[in-house]
Write an enzyme that holds these catalytic residues in place. Structure first.
Site, PDB file in Angstrom:
ATOM      1  N   THR A  76       0.851  -1.199   0.000  1.00 24.37           N
ATOM      2  CA  THR A  76       0.000   0.000   0.000  1.00 24.37           C
ATOM      3  C   THR A  76       0.885   1.247   0.000  1.00 24.37           C
ATOM      4  OG1 THR A  76      -1.760  -1.161   1.155  1.00 24.37           O
ATOM      5  CG2 THR A  76      -1.777   1.246   1.307  1.00 24.37           C
ATOM      6  N   GLN A 192       1.223 -10.129  -5.514  1.00 30.26           N
ATOM      7  CA  GLN A 192       0.750 -11.516  -5.637  1.00 30.26           C
ATOM      8  C   GLN A 192       1.608 -12.314  -6.615  1.00 30.26           C
ATOM      9  OE1 GLN A 192      -1.714 -12.837  -3.830  1.00 30.26           O
ATOM     10  NE2 GLN A 192      -2.679 -11.015  -2.966  1.00 30.26           N
ATOM     11  N   SER A 212       4.958  -7.001  -0.886  1.00 30.92           N
ATOM     12  CA  SER A 212       4.652  -7.061   0.538  1.00 30.92           C
ATOM     13  C   SER A 212       5.105  -8.410   1.098  1.00 30.92           C
ATOM     14  CB  SER A 212       3.134  -6.915   0.679  1.00 30.92           C
ATOM     15  OG  SER A 212       2.816  -6.422   1.934  1.00 30.92           O
ATOM     16  N   HIS A 214       4.194 -10.110   3.786  1.00 28.46           N
ATOM     17  CA  HIS A 214       3.263 -11.052   4.416  1.00 28.46           C
ATOM     18  C   HIS A 214       2.525 -11.939   3.414  1.00 28.46           C
ATOM     19  CE1 HIS A 214      -0.793  -9.117   3.791  1.00 28.46           C
ATOM     20  NE2 HIS A 214      -0.034  -8.059   3.579  1.00 28.46           N
ATOM     21  N   CYS A 342     -21.264  -8.826   2.935  1.00 27.16           N
ATOM     22  CA  CYS A 342     -22.410  -8.090   3.451  1.00 27.16           C
ATOM     23  C   CYS A 342     -21.964  -7.331   4.703  1.00 27.16           C
ATOM     24  CB  CYS A 342     -23.506  -9.081   3.793  1.00 27.16           C
ATOM     25  SG  CYS A 342     -25.039  -8.253   4.138  1.00 27.16           S
TER      26      CYS A 342
HETATM   27  C1  PLP Z   1      -2.320  -6.927  -5.268  1.00 27.03           C
HETATM   28  C2  PLP Z   1      -2.162  -6.284  -3.935  1.00 27.03           C
HETATM   29  N1  PLP Z   1      -1.614  -5.070  -3.857  1.00 27.03           N
HETATM   30  C3  PLP Z   1      -1.441  -4.442  -2.682  1.00 27.03           C
HETATM   31  C4  PLP Z   1      -1.821  -5.038  -1.508  1.00 27.03           C
HETATM   32  C5  PLP Z   1      -1.608  -4.303  -0.211  1.00 27.03           C
HETATM   33  O1  PLP Z   1      -0.619  -4.898   0.530  1.00 27.03           O
HETATM   34  P1  PLP Z   1      -0.366  -4.434   2.049  1.00 27.03           P
HETATM   35  O2  PLP Z   1      -1.653  -4.620   2.763  1.00 27.03           O
HETATM   36  O3  PLP Z   1       0.676  -5.333   2.550  1.00 27.03           O
HETATM   37  O4  PLP Z   1       0.038  -3.020   2.017  1.00 27.03           O
HETATM   38  C6  PLP Z   1      -2.423  -6.305  -1.536  1.00 27.03           C
HETATM   39  C7  PLP Z   1      -2.919  -6.942  -0.296  1.00 27.03           C
HETATM   40  O5  PLP Z   1      -3.939  -7.603  -0.247  1.00 27.03           O
HETATM   41  C8  PLP Z   1      -2.582  -6.952  -2.782  1.00 27.03           C
HETATM   42  O6  PLP Z   1      -3.125  -8.174  -2.862  1.00 27.03           O
END
Ligand code: PLP
Length: 393
Positions: A76, A192, A212, A214, A342
């Site tokens: 992000t 991803q 990222s 994690h 939801c």
């Molecule tokens: C394609 C993609 N971009 C960005 C992010 C954001 O990653 P982070 O939450 O580690 O900042 C994610 C997380 O789900 C993601 O799947």
């Protein structure tokens, strides 16, 4: 998986910390807790050495140079920092030349919110124009589409490498080459993609790549931005102001244990890539075929498993006429993601599923099931039984 917890099929959302990663991190939370910015004593030396090693491990995974990696808090922040950095840089150049040149960006409708929402904000507050390209029914955007909307004022194109919901692998090599020959910045969100497909940045002229930890069995809250340093040498304005850490590229005291963990996660992915991918592909195929046997009407969303253009860990499936919300109490033994959620009585549909043509009804009957390092065949067979018991009562 641990007793009493659901079977985990949500690796696209986050991955468990690999025990080898944890082991590498612990000494940097206890004995070697120094601040790498302080080079006056052994605590600081040990910390900066550990960061250096983790940066090398990370660069190696994507065939980049350690100097091209900047640590941050995750994708992000990485995505925000690229777009803001590019806008600040272009505006500064405009101001220096006394120009008021328009700035146009291109992206796709299936990007992560950290891309789409930042573009929206930049349009509203920084007067940036942008085009959002549609995707086809499997989630692909083509180079021809990109060419058709590129204008002289197009300065940046952002296309994710692998989609988080339906696993589509985009033609990144072609798009990167197009941007390179047309003097357009190219950014890819590879959150991803890392560890799921081979990434070689020496042979793919990407300018910015974000990731990222994690999502790759490393800790949460840590990620990195790759910025190309040769052919061309890219340098953009900073997103954060502060003490000038990381060669003045991202200020803020480094989270050393997390960086060490991210580096170790990259090293493991690098050394186990072939086996891990083979295993994931096998599990993905097994899961889909077992589900299809039980539910012949099951629909696979995104590219086919055989296409070679789908992430090996992702399944996104629709069980027609089976609104998941109605069955949720029977699915508590499983951890997965839904195609629509939801909240407070309002149903919101996944924009990605909408983009590939699903109706709200189909989206409400859709699940994302993603497999990974700890998934076993036994888990998959147990999951199929849970679905059968829930949906075929
Ligand atoms: C394609 C993609 N971009 C960005 C992010 C954001 O990653 P982070 O939450 O580690 O900042 C994610 C997380 O789900 C993601 O799947």
């Amino acid at each position: 998986m641990t007793k009493n917890l659901p079977l985990y099929f949500d690796y696209n959302s986050t991955t468990p910390l690999d025990s080898r990663v944890l082991e590498a991190m612990i000494p940097h939370m206890t004995t070697y807790f120094g601040n790498p910015a302080n080079q006056l004593h052994a605590y600081g030396w040990a910390a900066s050495l550990a960061v250096q090693m983790a940066t090398e491990q990370t660069a190696q995974l994507i065939n980049a140079k350690p100097s091209e990696i900047v640590w941050n808090s995750g994708a992000t922040e990485g995505n925000n920092s690229v777009f803001w950095g590019v806008v600040k840089t272009l505006k500064k150049q405009n101001a220096q030349k006394n120009l008021n040149d328009k700035i146009h960006f291109i992206t796709t409708e299936i990007e992560h919110a950290s891309v789409l929402k930042t573009f929206e904000y930049l349009k509203l507050h920084e007067n940036i124009e942008y085009t959002v390209l549609p995707v086809d029914s499997a989630g692909f955007v083509s180079l021809e589409q990109i060419k058709s909307v590129t204008k002289p004022e197009t300065k940046l194109i952002s296309v994710m490498w692998v989609n988080n919901e339906i696993g589509t692998i985009q033609p990144i090599h072609d798009i990167a080459n197009f941007c390179q020959s047309n003097d357009i910045y190219f950014h890819t969100d590879a959150t991803q993609a890392i560890g799921k497909i081979k990434i070689d940045l020496k042979n793919t002229p990407i300018h910015f790549l974000t990731a990222s930890s994690h999502k790759m069995y490393g800790p949460k809250g840590i990620g990195f931005l790759y910025t190309r340093s040769l052919n061309p040498h890219i340098q953009i304005e900073n997103y954060l102001s502060g003490g000038g850490h990381q060669n003045n590229k991202r200020s803020g005291t480094l989270n050393v244990p997390a960086i060490v963990g991210a580096g170790m996660a990259c090293e493991i992915l690098n050394s186990e890539f072939e086996n891990e991918n083979k295993k994931n592909k096998h599990l993905q195929k097994l899961f889909f075929s077992e589900l299809k046997n039980e539910f012949p009407n099951l629909i696979l969303n995104g590219p086919t498993l055989e296409s070679g253009h789908r992430s090996p860990m992702n399944l996104n499936v629709t069980f027609p006429n089976t609104p998941i919300d109605l069955y949720i109490s029977k699915l508590t033994g499983l951890a997965f993601s839904q195609g629509s959620a939801c909240h407070f009585g309002e149903t919101s549909m996944s924009p990605v599923l909408k983009a590939v043509g699903l109706t709200p009804e189909l989206a409400s009957s859709t699940l994302r099931l993603s497999v990974g390092r700890l998934t076993t065949e036994k888990d998959i067979l147990a999951a199929v039984q849970i679905f059968s018991a829930a949906f075929k009562y």
